[in-house]
Design a protein around this motif. Structure first.
Motif, short mmCIF file in Angstrom:
data_model
loop_
_atom_site.label_atom_id
_atom_site.label_comp_id
_atom_site.label_asym_id
_atom_site.label_seq_id
_atom_site.Cartn_x
_atom_site.Cartn_y
_atom_site.Cartn_z
N SER A 53 -6.88 -18.26 -51.14
CA SER A 53 -7.20 -16.86 -51.42
C SER A 53 -7.89 -16.73 -52.77
CB SER A 53 -5.92 -16.01 -51.41
OG SER A 53 -6.22 -14.68 -51.80
N LYS A 54 -9.20 -16.56 -52.71
CA LYS A 54 -9.99 -16.35 -53.93
C LYS A 54 -9.52 -15.08 -54.63
CE LYS A 54 -14.69 -15.48 -55.45
NZ LYS A 54 -16.05 -15.19 -55.04
N GLU A 55 -9.17 -14.06 -53.86
CA GLU A 55 -8.70 -12.80 -54.43
C GLU A 55 -7.41 -12.98 -55.22
OE1 GLU A 55 -9.42 -13.25 -51.18
OE2 GLU A 55 -11.32 -12.15 -51.01
N ALA A 56 -6.50 -13.80 -54.72
CA ALA A 56 -5.25 -14.07 -55.44
C ALA A 56 -5.53 -14.80 -56.74
CB ALA A 56 -4.29 -14.87 -54.57
N ARG A 57 -6.42 -15.79 -56.69
CA ARG A 57 -6.78 -16.53 -57.91
C ARG A 57 -7.40 -15.58 -58.94
NH1 ARG A 57 -8.61 -20.15 -54.01
NH2 ARG A 57 -10.79 -19.59 -54.37
N GLU A 58 -8.27 -14.69 -58.50
CA GLU A 58 -8.90 -13.74 -59.42
C GLU A 58 -7.88 -12.78 -60.01
OE1 GLU A 58 -11.99 -12.00 -57.05
OE2 GLU A 58 -13.34 -13.72 -57.37
N ALA A 59 -6.95 -12.30 -59.18
CA ALA A 59 -5.92 -11.37 -59.65
C ALA A 59 -5.05 -12.03 -60.72
CB ALA A 59 -5.06 -10.89 -58.48
N ILE A 60 -4.70 -13.27 -60.52
CA ILE A 60 -3.88 -13.99 -61.50
C ILE A 60 -4.68 -14.24 -62.78
CG2 ILE A 60 -2.73 -16.19 -61.99
CD1 ILE A 60 -1.86 -16.18 -59.01
N SER A 61 -5.95 -14.60 -62.65
CA SER A 61 -6.76 -14.89 -63.84
C SER A 61 -7.00 -13.64 -64.68
CB SER A 61 -8.08 -15.54 -63.45
OG SER A 61 -8.93 -14.61 -62.82
N GLU A 62 -6.89 -12.45 -64.10
CA GLU A 62 -7.09 -11.21 -64.83
C GLU A 62 -5.84 -10.70 -65.53
OE1 GLU A 62 -8.71 -8.54 -61.94
OE2 GLU A 62 -10.60 -9.64 -61.80
N LEU A 63 -4.71 -11.34 -65.32
CA LEU A 63 -3.48 -10.92 -65.98
C LEU A 63 -3.61 -11.10 -67.49
CD1 LEU A 63 -0.78 -12.44 -63.61
CD2 LEU A 63 -1.44 -10.04 -63.83
N GLN A 64 -3.01 -10.18 -68.22
CA GLN A 64 -3.06 -10.22 -69.68
C GLN A 64 -1.67 -10.49 -70.25
OE1 GLN A 64 -5.97 -9.82 -71.55
NE2 GLN A 64 -6.93 -9.98 -69.55
N LYS A 65 -1.65 -11.17 -71.35
CA LYS A 65 -0.40 -11.46 -72.05
C LYS A 65 0.14 -10.16 -72.64
CE LYS A 65 -0.94 -12.75 -76.35
NZ LYS A 65 -0.30 -11.73 -77.13
N LEU A 66 1.44 -9.93 -72.49
CA LEU A 66 2.08 -8.77 -73.07
C LEU A 66 2.74 -9.10 -74.40
CD1 LEU A 66 3.76 -7.19 -69.93
CD2 LEU A 66 1.65 -6.49 -71.05
N GLY A 67 3.24 -10.31 -74.52
CA GLY A 67 3.92 -10.71 -75.74
C GLY A 67 4.84 -11.87 -75.47
N VAL A 68 5.51 -12.30 -76.52
CA VAL A 68 6.45 -13.40 -76.41
C VAL A 68 7.85 -12.82 -76.52
CG1 VAL A 68 7.24 -15.55 -77.46
CG2 VAL A 68 4.80 -14.98 -77.48
N GLU A 69 8.68 -13.12 -75.55
CA GLU A 69 10.04 -12.60 -75.52
C GLU A 69 10.93 -13.40 -76.46
OE1 GLU A 69 13.50 -12.32 -72.20
OE2 GLU A 69 11.52 -11.64 -71.60
N LYS A 70 11.78 -12.69 -77.19
CA LYS A 70 12.72 -13.37 -78.08
C LYS A 70 13.77 -14.09 -77.25
CE LYS A 70 13.18 -12.79 -82.08
NZ LYS A 70 12.88 -13.73 -83.11
N SER A 71 14.19 -15.26 -77.74
CA SER A 71 15.17 -16.07 -77.04
C SER A 71 16.34 -16.38 -77.98
CB SER A 71 14.54 -17.37 -76.56
OG SER A 71 15.52 -18.28 -76.16
#
Length: 95
Positions: A53-71
């Motif tokens: 699914s090219k569409e799935a690959r594109e959707a994942i590649s467009e995701l943006q980082k929100l931040g780093v969660e504290k652990s």
């Protein structure tokens, strides 16, 4: 079931993408002590869906980082996690 169903089945891969299933599966791509194999199955499903699914690959590649969660585990070990914009990777540092 989704991981195995989506293996080399373009119709299923497209259906999962079209219904927003990719993002639901991505939520399981993290460690879970109560279900240690859930991450592995989620990764297998994402791999299978993206294969056809090219569409799935594109959707994942467009995701943006929100931040780093504290652990708390990292804090106890005297470590911190930071995002390095230049390399687009996470860096683990001693506190």
């Amino acid at each position: 079931v989704i991981a195995n169903m989506s293996y080399r089945r373009k119709y299923i891969q497209a259906l999962i993408h079209d219904t927003g299933g990719v993002f639901l599966i991505l939520n399981h791509c993290q460690a879970d002590a109560s279900s240690p194999l859930a991450r592995e199955w989620a990764l297998w499903a994402i791999r299978n869906i993206c294969e056809g699914s090219k569409e799935a690959r594109e959707a994942i590649s467009e995701l943006q980082k929100l931040g780093v969660e504290k652990s708390t585990q990292f804090d106890k070990a005297g470590l911190s996690v930071e995002y390095d914009e230049e390399s687009n990777r996470l860096r683990i540092k001693k506190l």
